[in-house]
Design an enzyme around this catalytic site. Structure first.
Site, PDB file in Angstrom:
ATOM      1  N   SER A 320     -10.054  -6.707   1.049  1.00  0.00           N
ATOM      2  CA  SER A 320     -10.785  -7.700   1.835  1.00  0.00           C
ATOM      3  C   SER A 320     -10.146  -9.089   1.741  1.00  0.00           C
ATOM      4  O   SER A 320      -9.013  -9.288   2.145  1.00  0.00           O
ATOM      5  CB  SER A 320     -12.246  -7.717   1.373  1.00  0.00           C
ATOM      6  OG  SER A 320     -13.053  -8.508   2.204  1.00  0.00           O
ATOM      7  N   ASP A 331       3.016 -12.746   5.263  1.00  0.00           N
ATOM      8  CA  ASP A 331       3.360 -12.973   6.670  1.00  0.00           C
ATOM      9  C   ASP A 331       4.070 -14.309   6.883  1.00  0.00           C
ATOM     10  O   ASP A 331       4.890 -14.453   7.795  1.00  0.00           O
ATOM     11  CB  ASP A 331       2.096 -12.934   7.539  1.00  0.00           C
ATOM     12  CG  ASP A 331       1.616 -11.517   7.815  1.00  0.00           C
ATOM     13  OD1 ASP A 331       2.276 -10.568   7.349  1.00  0.00           O
ATOM     14  OD2 ASP A 331       0.591 -11.361   8.495  1.00  0.00           O
ATOM     15  N   LYS A 345      -8.861  -2.969   3.846  1.00  0.00           N
ATOM     16  CA  LYS A 345     -10.151  -3.310   4.460  1.00  0.00           C
ATOM     17  C   LYS A 345      -9.943  -4.480   5.405  1.00  0.00           C
ATOM     18  O   LYS A 345      -9.761  -5.612   4.974  1.00  0.00           O
ATOM     19  CB  LYS A 345     -11.190  -3.672   3.398  1.00  0.00           C
ATOM     20  CG  LYS A 345     -12.556  -4.024   3.988  1.00  0.00           C
ATOM     21  CD  LYS A 345     -13.551  -4.338   2.884  1.00  0.00           C
ATOM     22  CE  LYS A 345     -14.921  -4.684   3.470  1.00  0.00           C
ATOM     23  NZ  LYS A 345     -14.932  -6.000   4.143  1.00  0.00           N
TER      24      LYS A 345
END
Length: 581
Positions: A320, A331, A345
């Site tokens: 999460s 990223d 998740k």
């Protein structure tokens, strides 16, 4: 006029729970009806007819449910508990959706609030059930809490709370009695192992804030380490304070440990990433059925440091908000992610208030991190009664980091550097998990060790000697401890299959030889798994003296993933090469 046998209080319970059911159902299927004004022209279109049919199906099925329950309540042979029966219906409905959409009746809302805030009112201690004693005992007081200040210790047997006996009660029952309103005082009677008489302590409950960062510090001389175990309210402030403190001490790099962190607040995750990346970057986008579920989360503050090398530690229990943090730093090519693939998740939940102080934690959308990917690992097939489908790697799509590195959606965050931890052997599991008489031998050894040693070495230095371990080994063997070795279970299953298919007689000699070699040898297993078992014992012992902080410090001594993270930070060229396209 009151009908004969009609109970107004029972009717109130039914109305209350049916109201909750109605509210929950509409939250899942029809909540958007309050947000849409349907024009006459739209109603005449195909979409309008489809919406009309959907609304009719919802109303029809709710009417049927209402009729069924009223008939059950009037005519079923036994008296029904409305809370139980309708609550079961609500939970069954939600279980067909996903595991994160959860109904909290008023009695359980405090658990939801604790999960979100990390706060509760109580004494601040972990408790556990001792299967051998058949009693609930103190397992670990937290530092700077009423439990620690009252002098409660690992192994203390809980006998009573005020005038209520806790003998023969389970953990849930005792836990609910230890908690209460902050400022209330109660008498806790305990039996300490090795003492003849029970001890009574007066303890005042207070608001307990579970530490989001149980430990941070300078490690290996030049590097910082921060262990963040939850994304509760204001954890980003704790993170900021910890990092600024470490930065002031001149660290050259940071190990950011998110292993075992199940997540929490999305906002807190964004604030933490903002510490290390530029202002005005879009970190997370959420998308759902309603327009109000579609949001962008941007960095809003100037960062603290955009250059310091960072290694983020992750594992299969990193989920999460933890995945948002690790995935965003990956990223943006801001950190190297090291460890094992994360949980996966990619769903967002929103708490929704219900009548009678109940609450619904409702999945309202998916989130997407800077590269545009959603890392949700499982598709929940609602039309098939809750069937789940794990997304295979072959169906995942390629996305790109800011610097052009390939990353993929689905299946969690794949680490840049994969390092597998040492697996927990079967014998260690059975020795450390409570629930059987024979598994308490480890717990008893730790208690006896603590009783014999008023002090121990600092957490970063403490270790058990070989003679200490030999004493533990002797106790395990003498206790009659047994467990199921996986190789014996697998061989037994193979023998049954061979007999079923007619191959056993021809291979009997080989089966007998293999069985002899795999014969259960407890002493051999204890020697073979000595390192792992010593680590478990050491962690339990250190926690009794130095709490969670000390246990984490000590665990780093034999942490393969942590050691690899430090080695990577020391090798600047390798670190940079990983982040290049």
């Amino acid at each position: 006029m009151q009908a004969e046998g009609f109970d107004h209080s029972k009717n109130l319970y039914m109305k209350k729970n049916f109201s909750l059911f109605m509210k929950t159902t509409f939250s899942l299927g029809c909540i958007y009806m309050r947000c849409i004004v349907v024009s006459v022209a739209l109603m005449l279109s195909m979409g309008g007819f489809a919406q009309q049919d959907h609304n009719f199906q919802v109303a029809k099925n709710l009417d049927i449910f209402n009729a069924i329950y009223r008939n059950l309540d009037m005519m079923y042979v036994d008296t029904l508990d409305a809370n139980e029966v309708i609550g079961t219906g609500i939970n069954a409905m939600l279980q067909s959706l996903d595991p994160y959409t959860v109904y909290y009746p008023a009695s359980d809302v405090k658990d939801l609030k604790m999960m979100i805030t990390g706060k509760y009112a109580g004494i601040g201690a972990l408790i556990r059930y001792n299967a051998k004693l058949k009693r609930v005992v103190i397992d670990e007081p937290y530092a700077n809490t009423p439990a620690a200040e009252a002098g409660l210790k690992k192994g203390d047997i809980i006998l009573s709370i005020d005038d209520s006996t806790m003998v023969d009660k389970d953990v849930s029952y005792v836990s609910s009695r230890l908690r209460g309103d902050a400022g209330t005082t109660f008498a806790l009677k305990i039996q300490r192992p090795g003492t003849a008489k029970p001890i009574t302590k007066k303890i005042t409950r207070r608001a307990i804030q579970m530490p989001a960062i149980p430990y941070y510090g300078v490690v290996e001389g030049d590097y910082g380490y921060i262990n963040l175990n939850s994304f509760t309210e204001d954890c980003s402030k704790e993170m900021r304070r910890a990092f600024v403190d470490l930065k002031g001490k001149g660290i050259k790099g940071l190990v950011f440990d998110l292993r075992g962190n199940g997540g929490g607040s999305l906002d807190e995750a964004v604030h933490i990433v903002n510490m290390f990346v530029e202002k005005n970057l879009t970190l997370v986008t959420t998308k759902g059925k309603l327009s109000r579920s579609n949001r962008e989360y941007k960095t809003t503050k100037e960062p603290i440091d955009t250059e310091m090398p960072i290694v983020v530690l992750v594992n299969g229990e990193t989920a999460s908000a933890s995945e948002i943090t690790a995935g965003s730093l990956q990223d943006l090519d801001r950190a190297v992610v090291l460890g094992m693939r994360t949980y996966g998740k990619g769903l967002v939940q929103t708490p929704i208030d219900l009548p009678y102080n109940a609450n619904l934690k409702l999945t309202t959308g998916k989130y997407y991190i800077p590269s545009g990917r959603c890392i949700q690992a499982i598709n929940y097939k609602h039309s098939r009664g809750g069937y789940t489908e794990h997304i295979p790697d072959s169906l995942t799509k390629v996305f790109y980091t800011t610097g052009g590195r390939e990353v993929r959606d689905g299946g969690g965050i794949k680490p840049d550097v994969e390092v597998r931890p040492d697996s927990l052997p079967n014998i260690a599991y059975y020795l450390s998990v409570s629930g059987r008489d024979s598994t308490e031998v480890m717990f008893e050894y730790v208690l006896d060790y603590i009783a014999k040693h008023p002090t121990i070495a600092p957490a970063r230095e403490f270790d058990l000697t070989d003679s200490d371990y030999e004493e533990f080994k002797r106790r395990v063997i003498a206790s009659g401890f047994t467990y199921d070795p996986e190789t014996e279970k697998a061989l037994s299953a193979l023998k049954k299959l061979a007999k079923f298919e007619g191959y056993y007689d021809g291979a009997k000699a080989e089966f007998d030889a293999l069985e002899a070699k795999l014969k259960h040898d407890l002493a051999h297993d204890l020697d073979y798994n000595k390192t792992t078992l010593k680590n478990l014992l050491r962690s339990d012992i250190v926690a009794a003296y130095y709490f969670q902080e000390g246990a984490i410090q000590n665990s780093l001594l034999n942490d393969k993933q942590f050691a690899e993270a430090i080695a990577l930070l020391r090798d600047g060229e390798r670190y940079k090469s990983i982040l290049k396209k």
